[in-house]
Design an enzyme around this catalytic site. Structure first.
Site, short mmCIF file in Angstrom:
data_model
loop_
_atom_site.label_atom_id
_atom_site.label_comp_id
_atom_site.label_asym_id
_atom_site.label_seq_id
_atom_site.Cartn_x
_atom_site.Cartn_y
_atom_site.Cartn_z
N ASN A 210 0.80 -1.25 -0.22
CA ASN A 210 -0.04 0.02 -0.07
C ASN A 210 1.13 1.18 -0.27
O ASN A 210 2.22 0.80 0.07
CB ASN A 210 -1.58 0.15 0.94
N ASP A 282 -4.66 -6.60 5.44
CA ASP A 282 -5.54 -7.51 6.47
C ASP A 282 -5.74 -8.74 5.83
O ASP A 282 -5.91 -9.72 6.66
CB ASP A 282 -6.86 -6.51 6.28
N LYS A 292 8.28 -18.12 -10.56
CA LYS A 292 8.04 -16.91 -10.94
C LYS A 292 6.66 -17.07 -11.64
O LYS A 292 6.74 -17.75 -12.18
CB LYS A 292 8.47 -15.89 -11.21
N PRO A 309 -3.27 -11.58 10.94
CA PRO A 309 -3.55 -11.39 12.17
C PRO A 309 -3.64 -10.01 12.61
O PRO A 309 -3.11 -9.02 11.74
CB PRO A 309 -2.50 -11.90 13.63
N ASP A 310 -4.50 -9.75 13.51
CA ASP A 310 -4.71 -7.96 13.93
C ASP A 310 -4.02 -8.25 14.83
O ASP A 310 -4.50 -8.37 16.06
CB ASP A 310 -6.28 -7.71 14.23
N ILE A 311 -3.17 -7.34 14.72
CA ILE A 311 -1.38 -7.08 15.40
C ILE A 311 -2.12 -5.59 16.89
O ILE A 311 -1.64 -6.49 18.13
CB ILE A 311 -0.43 -5.67 14.90
N PHE A 333 -4.46 3.62 14.67
CA PHE A 333 -4.66 4.82 13.71
C PHE A 333 -5.55 4.29 12.20
O PHE A 333 -5.52 3.07 12.34
CB PHE A 333 -3.25 4.83 12.92
N LYS A 347 -13.75 1.73 15.97
CA LYS A 347 -12.66 0.75 15.80
C LYS A 347 -11.97 1.02 16.34
O LYS A 347 -11.58 -0.15 17.60
CB LYS A 347 -11.67 1.94 14.94
N LYS A 351 -11.43 -2.75 18.69
CA LYS A 351 -10.38 -2.97 18.97
C LYS A 351 -10.19 -3.37 21.03
O LYS A 351 -8.92 -3.37 20.89
CB LYS A 351 -9.45 -2.26 18.49
N1 CTP Z 1 -4.15 -2.75 12.38
C1 CTP Z 1 -2.79 -3.91 12.88
N2 CTP Z 1 -3.45 -5.05 12.41
C2 CTP Z 1 -3.85 -5.46 11.18
C3 CTP Z 1 -4.46 -3.82 10.80
C4 CTP Z 1 -4.69 -2.89 11.61
O1 CTP Z 1 -2.24 -3.62 14.01
N3 CTP Z 1 -3.81 -6.89 10.98
C5 CTP Z 1 -3.91 -1.91 13.29
C6 CTP Z 1 -3.37 -0.43 12.00
O2 CTP Z 1 -1.87 -0.27 12.63
C7 CTP Z 1 -4.01 0.22 12.87
C8 CTP Z 1 -5.49 -0.09 13.15
O3 CTP Z 1 -5.19 -1.16 13.56
O4 CTP Z 1 -3.47 1.40 13.52
C9 CTP Z 1 -6.86 0.31 12.36
O5 CTP Z 1 -6.53 -0.14 11.25
P1 CTP Z 1 -7.02 -0.03 9.48
O6 CTP Z 1 -6.65 -0.57 8.71
O7 CTP Z 1 -7.53 1.00 9.42
O8 CTP Z 1 -8.50 -1.15 11.15
P2 CTP Z 1 -9.50 -2.46 10.42
O9 CTP Z 1 -9.29 -3.53 11.44
O10 CTP Z 1 -7.95 -3.38 9.46
O11 CTP Z 1 -10.25 -2.47 9.07
P3 CTP Z 1 -11.06 -1.59 8.02
O12 CTP Z 1 -9.84 -2.23 7.62
O13 CTP Z 1 -12.22 -2.83 8.14
O14 CTP Z 1 -11.04 -0.70 7.92
#
Ligand code: CTP
Length: 403
Positions: A210, A282, A292, A309-311, A333, A347, A351
């Site tokens: 990204n 995500d 390749k 995983p959601d850190i 953020f 959010k 979270k």
């Molecule tokens: N984040 C994280 N790990 C992930 C995805 C997000 O730690 N796998 C953290 C980002 O660093 C940020 C926050 O979660 O601080 C929000 O990230 P965002 O991508 O906007 O949130 P999502 O939970 O993925 O929600 P969405 O994409 O549906 O808006």
């Protein structure tokens, strides 16, 4: 943004080959808005001339305590009285020994003894001289006297040797002087930060990433070190330099994928504050190709994704209450394309974290500027458009109050 605006700095130069870098240092300090007055020892003038320093700073250079142009003939008092700090770069072994004993036999050393402002030294000498017991005694005494040492660094020396004793680069000295003037709101705290993008491999040469530049996360890292914290930054692929590295207060782990970022972050999860600034993917590719992928007449491939995983949520699960406050204090953020306040609050709740910082668009990726919407349990607050470092310093102030 000029981080040394209205600061009166006396730049002392003593005799060492690194004195040639003092010219650049003077310029950098002035670029940051400092009012720079140069004072040189006799030995310093063997390496760089007062004319050079005068041309750069636009001010007469002081070299002697017997200067009759000072009305009361007390240059050492007059100069240091007006200063916010005396910075000596390079500081030679001889000068450090003198200062550690309180000797005062020329203008610069007399001024240091007569000062009522902070004194910072950037040592520069051959590695044997630095390692010598006498120099190390000076270092210890100076530290006890609350003199701040910037460096030295390790590396190639003018004498051909390699080792500790090199003067820090002018940019590093400038960064550290700026840091010195910031309030130590996070002294003794450990701060963990994720920053930048992640990269999810499709095959060995392709991937999905990204537009995150990492600039906001790195600005927060710098502001946290400036505020006295010990910082660890887990950074996705970006070419940003680790800020204030020479202070020894910041460490960095470079990662590529979201899973690697998760693993590295969980390893350092024992912290007081966590800033999740990274733009984490995500989803990753379920089965990246080992070789390749070839076009070879096939149609467009379809990619199968798997959830990462959601850190932030995983760190938030570890939060305990300490003194009635959440520990670690987690800051998330949010970059949204619409309804920022609504999504950011949603959010924060989802979270289970106390604060979410929204990037007020349009797209701020890669820019040096940003404007923020801070959302916590008390409501929302806007921080007006400014450079990311300035915003980071304001954010650190807000979070410091919370903990
Ligand atoms: N984040 C994280 N790990 C992930 C995805 C997000 O730690 N796998 C953290 C980002 O660093 C940020 C926050 O979660 O601080 C929000 O990230 P965002 O991508 O906007 O949130 P999502 O939970 O993925 O929600 P969405 O994409 O549906 O808006």
């Amino acid at each position: 943004m000029q981080s040394l605006l209205n600061k009166k700095i006396i730049l002392g130069i003593s005799g060492g080959i690194a004195a040639y870098k003092s010219a650049e240092l003077a310029r950098l300090l002035m670029q940051e808005g400092a009012d720079v007055q140069v004072v040189m020892t006799e030995a310093a003038q063997q390496f760089v001339t007062p004319v050079t320093m005068q041309a750069l700073t636009g001010k007469p250079i002081y070299t002697s305590q017997w200067d009759s142009s000072i009305a009361n003939n007390m240059a050492h008092i007059e100069l240091s009285r007006a200063a916010d700090a005396i910075l000596i770069a390079p500081a030679s072994a001889d000068l450090m020994a003198k200062l550690s004993l309180g000797l005062a036999d020329d203008l610069l050393s007399t001024m240091c003894l007569a000062r009522d402002c902070p004194l910072l030294l950037a040592p520069a000498m051959n590695k044997q001289m630095w390692e010598h017991a006498a120099t190390q005694r000076s270092v210890q005494r100076l530290t006890e006297d609350k003199v701040v040492l910037l460096g030295p660094a390790s590396g190639f020396q003018a004498c051909g040797e390699v080792g500790l004793g090199r003067m820090l680069e002018p940019a590093e000295i400038t960064e550290q002087l700026i840091a010195f003037f910031q309030k130590k709101l996070l002294a003794g705290k450990r701060v963990l930060i994720t920053a930048g993008p992640t990269f999810e491999a499709i095959d060995p040469v392709r991937g999905i990433t990204n537009l995150s530049s990492g600039k906001m996360g790195f600005a927060i890292a710098r502001a946290a070190v400036e505020a006295g914290a010990e910082v660890h930054i887990v950074a996705g692929p970006c070419d940003l330099v680790t800020p204030l590295e020479a202070t020894g207060k910041i460490t960095r782990t470079n990662i590529v994928s979201a899973k690697e970022m998760h693993a590295a972050t969980m390893q350092s999860a024992d912290c007081d504050i966590f800033f999740a600034v990274a733009a984490v993917a995500d989803w990753g590719i379920a089965k990246p190709a080992k070789e390749k992928m070839k076009r070879q007449g096939k149609g467009a491939p379809s990619l199968e994704f798997s959830a990462n995983p959601d850190i932030l949520a995983d760190i938030a699960k570890r939060v305990k209450t300490q003194g009635g406050k959440p520990h670690p204090y987690c800051v998330g953020f949010a970059a949204e394309s619409a309804d920022l306040a609504k999504h950011a609050e949603e959010k924060r709740k989802r979270k289970g974290i106390p604060m979410v910082v929204g990037n007020i668009g349009p797209n701020t990726f890669g820019s040096d500027l940003n404007q923020l919407l801070i959302i916590d349990e008390g409501g929302s607050k806007k921080i007006a458009k400014a450079e990311k470092l300035q915003l980071a310093r304001q954010l650190i102030q807000l979070v410091a109050k919370k903990i």
